[in-house]
Design a protein around this motif. Structure first.
Motif, PDB file in Angstrom:
ATOM      1  N   THR A   1       0.823  -1.212   0.000  1.00 52.47           N
ATOM      2  CA  THR A   1       0.000   0.000   0.000  1.00 52.47           C
ATOM      3  C   THR A   1       0.859   1.265   0.000  1.00 52.47           C
ATOM      4  O   THR A   1       0.337   2.358  -0.131  1.00 52.47           O
ATOM      5  CB  THR A   1      -0.921   0.019   1.233  1.00 52.47           C
ATOM      6  OG1 THR A   1      -0.126  -0.122   2.406  1.00 52.47           O
ATOM      7  CG2 THR A   1      -1.918  -1.127   1.159  1.00 52.47           C
TER       8      THR A   1
ATOM      9  N   GLN B   1      -3.816 -11.369  -0.362  1.00 50.30           N
ATOM     10  CA  GLN B   1      -5.062 -12.053  -0.675  1.00 50.30           C
ATOM     11  C   GLN B   1      -4.785 -13.200  -1.635  1.00 50.30           C
ATOM     12  O   GLN B   1      -3.746 -13.224  -2.294  1.00 50.30           O
ATOM     13  CB  GLN B   1      -6.071 -11.077  -1.276  1.00 50.30           C
ATOM     14  CG  GLN B   1      -5.610 -10.488  -2.592  1.00 50.30           C
ATOM     15  CD  GLN B   1      -6.620  -9.485  -3.139  1.00 50.30           C
ATOM     16  OE1 GLN B   1      -7.766  -9.454  -2.742  1.00 50.30           O
ATOM     17  NE2 GLN B   1      -6.161  -8.679  -4.071  1.00 50.30           N
TER      18      GLN B   1
ATOM     19  N   ASP C   1      -0.862  -5.677   2.098  1.00 49.92           N
ATOM     20  CA  ASP C   1      -2.137  -6.359   1.902  1.00 49.92           C
ATOM     21  C   ASP C   1      -1.867  -7.686   1.216  1.00 49.92           C
ATOM     22  O   ASP C   1      -1.032  -7.776   0.325  1.00 49.92           O
ATOM     23  CB  ASP C   1      -3.068  -5.515   1.017  1.00 49.92           C
ATOM     24  CG  ASP C   1      -3.741  -4.420   1.821  1.00 49.92           C
ATOM     25  OD1 ASP C   1      -3.581  -4.406   3.052  1.00 49.92           O
ATOM     26  OD2 ASP C   1      -4.416  -3.593   1.208  1.00 49.92           O
TER      27      ASP C   1
ATOM     28  N   GLY D   1       0.849 -11.304   5.882  1.00 47.70           N
ATOM     29  CA  GLY D   1       1.047  -9.926   5.469  1.00 47.70           C
ATOM     30  C   GLY D   1       1.880  -9.124   6.449  1.00 47.70           C
ATOM     31  O   GLY D   1       2.551  -8.164   6.077  1.00 47.70           O
TER      32      GLY D   1
ATOM     33  N   LYS E   1      -3.873 -13.776   6.947  1.00 49.36           N
ATOM     34  CA  LYS E   1      -3.629 -12.414   7.430  1.00 49.36           C
ATOM     35  C   LYS E   1      -2.291 -12.298   8.144  1.00 49.36           C
ATOM     36  O   LYS E   1      -1.654 -11.260   8.120  1.00 49.36           O
ATOM     37  CB  LYS E   1      -4.762 -11.989   8.369  1.00 49.36           C
ATOM     38  CG  LYS E   1      -6.069 -11.713   7.662  1.00 49.36           C
ATOM     39  CD  LYS E   1      -5.936 -10.530   6.711  1.00 49.36           C
ATOM     40  CE  LYS E   1      -7.261 -10.237   6.029  1.00 49.36           C
ATOM     41  NZ  LYS E   1      -7.117  -9.155   5.018  1.00 49.36           N
TER      42      LYS E   1
END
Ligand SMILES: [Zn+2]
Length: 75
Positions: free
Chosen positions: A30, A69, A67, A53, A50
């Protein structure tokens, strides 16, 4: 273990992700907006997505806590 067929949900751990046919993760920084694919074949099914990350540093700017995913697009 049964998983609901509700499309692209947010899996809790790698086992959930693999059960839905996804093997890799996509990491997105980010800070510098770089994204890359992360192969997690060596990690166990019980690894929380999670939690990964918080451990991965961006190769470009060095920021940790990106982030993350499942890489649904490539399956
Ligand atoms: Zn970065």
């Amino acid at each position: 273990m049964a998983f609901p067929k509700v499309g692209k949900f947010a899996p809790v751990n790698l086992g959930h992700m693999r059960a839905n046919g996804c093997r890799d993760l996509v990491v997105y920084c980010t800070s510098c907006h770089t994204s890359w694919t992360l192969n997690v074949g060596h990690l166990s099914d019980g690894t929380p997505i999670k939690s990964l990350g918080d451990r991965i540093a961006c190769a470009r700017c060095g920021r940790v806590a990106a982030d993350i995913q499942p890489d649904w697009e490539r399956g």
